[in-house]
Design a protein around this motif. Structure first.
Motif, PDB file in Angstrom:
ATOM      1  N   SER A 223       0.825  -1.217   0.000  1.00 33.88           N
ATOM      2  CA  SER A 223       0.000   0.000   0.000  1.00 33.88           C
ATOM      3  C   SER A 223       0.859   1.268   0.000  1.00 33.88           C
ATOM      4  CB  SER A 223      -0.983  -0.006   1.170  1.00 33.88           C
ATOM      5  OG  SER A 223      -0.306  -0.018   2.408  1.00 33.88           O
TER       6      SER A 223
ATOM      7  N   LEU B  44       1.937   1.710  -3.667  1.00 37.17           N
ATOM      8  CA  LEU B  44       0.824   2.175  -4.487  1.00 37.17           C
ATOM      9  C   LEU B  44       0.533   3.650  -4.213  1.00 37.17           C
ATOM     10  CD1 LEU B  44      -1.586  -0.904  -4.274  1.00 37.17           C
ATOM     11  CD2 LEU B  44       0.033  -0.340  -6.107  1.00 37.17           C
TER      12      LEU B  44
ATOM     13  N   ILE C  47      -1.610   5.745  -6.852  1.00 35.71           N
ATOM     14  CA  ILE C  47      -2.575   4.716  -7.233  1.00 35.71           C
ATOM     15  C   ILE C  47      -3.640   4.601  -6.158  1.00 35.71           C
ATOM     16  CG2 ILE C  47      -2.854   2.244  -7.669  1.00 35.71           C
ATOM     17  CD1 ILE C  47       0.043   2.331  -8.821  1.00 35.71           C
TER      18      ILE C  47
ATOM     19  N   VAL D 145      -6.649   2.539  -4.417  1.00 30.56           N
ATOM     20  CA  VAL D 145      -7.169   1.181  -4.248  1.00 30.56           C
ATOM     21  C   VAL D 145      -8.690   1.258  -4.188  1.00 30.56           C
ATOM     22  CG1 VAL D 145      -7.198  -0.874  -2.785  1.00 30.56           C
ATOM     23  CG2 VAL D 145      -5.079   0.456  -3.030  1.00 30.56           C
TER      24      VAL D 145
ATOM     25  N   VAL E 238      -7.344  -1.522  -8.683  1.00 26.90           N
ATOM     26  CA  VAL E 238      -6.796  -0.192  -8.436  1.00 26.90           C
ATOM     27  C   VAL E 238      -7.000   0.726  -9.632  1.00 26.90           C
ATOM     28  CG1 VAL E 238      -5.051  -1.107  -6.841  1.00 26.90           C
ATOM     29  CG2 VAL E 238      -4.466  -0.779  -9.253  1.00 26.90           C
TER      30      VAL E 238
ATOM     31  N   LEU F  75      -4.988   3.314 -11.744  1.00 26.59           N
ATOM     32  CA  LEU F  75      -3.609   3.662 -12.084  1.00 26.59           C
ATOM     33  C   LEU F  75      -3.627   4.931 -12.931  1.00 26.59           C
ATOM     34  CD1 LEU F  75      -0.594   2.648 -12.254  1.00 26.59           C
ATOM     35  CD2 LEU F  75      -1.286   1.517 -14.364  1.00 26.59           C
TER      36      LEU F  75
ATOM     37  N   CYS G 133       1.362   7.555 -14.632  1.00 25.28           N
ATOM     38  CA  CYS G 133       2.163   6.739 -13.712  1.00 25.28           C
ATOM     39  C   CYS G 133       3.296   6.064 -14.491  1.00 25.28           C
ATOM     40  CB  CYS G 133       1.280   5.681 -13.052  1.00 25.28           C
ATOM     41  SG  CYS G 133       2.170   4.629 -11.908  1.00 25.28           S
TER      42      CYS G 133
ATOM     43  N   LEU H 245       7.085   1.485 -11.493  1.00 18.41           N
ATOM     44  CA  LEU H 245       6.152   0.777 -10.624  1.00 18.41           C
ATOM     45  C   LEU H 245       6.430  -0.725 -10.643  1.00 18.41           C
ATOM     46  CD1 LEU H 245       3.649   0.536  -8.825  1.00 18.41           C
ATOM     47  CD2 LEU H 245       2.270   0.504 -10.924  1.00 18.41           C
TER      48      LEU H 245
ATOM     49  N   TRP I 141       0.574  -8.331 -11.859  1.00 14.88           N
ATOM     50  CA  TRP I 141       0.015  -7.011 -12.139  1.00 14.88           C
ATOM     51  C   TRP I 141      -0.582  -7.057 -13.534  1.00 14.88           C
ATOM     52  CZ3 TRP I 141      -0.873  -2.592  -9.599  1.00 14.88           C
ATOM     53  CH2 TRP I 141      -1.090  -1.430 -10.340  1.00 14.88           C
TER      54      TRP I 141
END
Length: 177
Positions: free
Chosen positions: A108, A111, A116, A118, A142, A144, A148, A153, A170
């Motif tokens: 978390s 992210l 990002i 959630v 999520v 994104l 980004c 990432l 991912w």
């Protein structure tokens, strides 16, 4: 126009909890739109979204407060109308590995650092088929941001996977709408 409400409910798990909330919503002319509910550690917890006619809102709130005497805590918030952001892709993250403290925190934090959001997160622990060790599993949906840096990432997620000895998948699935 009906008033949109979001509610959280929690109480000791027993038969009839959902029915008690659903009955009060229906008795006050409300419409149950969506919910996520589950039994966790002997407690029943959930979040739901409903609409209710404006003239019935205070009556519903009062009626739901009576559920406390039956062991069910209900928190009610108006669902603030928000326009959905358009500058994002939707992605799914799946993680599985031996359970240890800090997995959710590390993921978390990464992210959040990349901006990002959630939308959904589901986690569970289970017994590994062969070894019997405790496996931690997480699935997230999520938002994104388009800007980004996906290479950075992915590198960060791979580093976390290696450090924690977990598998991370991912998958960007579609642009936001």
């Amino acid at each position: 126009m009906d008033v949109p409400l979001v509610m959280t409910v929690i109480g000791k798990d027993k038969p009839g909890l959902i029915e008690s909330v659903a009955s009060l919503v229906a008795e006050n002319g409300g419409n149950w739109l969506e919910s996520r509910m589950s039994r966790l550690g002997g407690q029943f917890a959930g979040i739901l979204r409903i609409t209710v006619p404006p003239q019935n809102e205070s009556g519903l709130v009062t009626a739901l407060s009576t559920l406390k005497s039956r062991g069910l805590d209900v928190m009610i918030q108006r669902d603030a109308a928000q326009t959905a952001p358009q500058d994002y892709n939707v992605a799914e993250l799946a993680l599985v590995g031996q359970d240890r403290p800090g997995i959710v925190r590390q993921i978390s934090q990464t992210l959040a650092r990349f901006g990002i959001n959630v939308e959904e997160l589901e986690t569970q622990c289970s017994s590994a088929p062969m070894s019997g060790e405790t496996l931690f599993q997480a699935n997230a949906r999520v938002q994104l941001p388009f800007n980004c840096p996906s290479t950075d990432l992915r590198r960060e997620l791979e580093k976390i996977a290696a450090d924690l000895m977990v598998e991370i998948r991912w998958n960007e699935i579609r642009p936001g709408t």
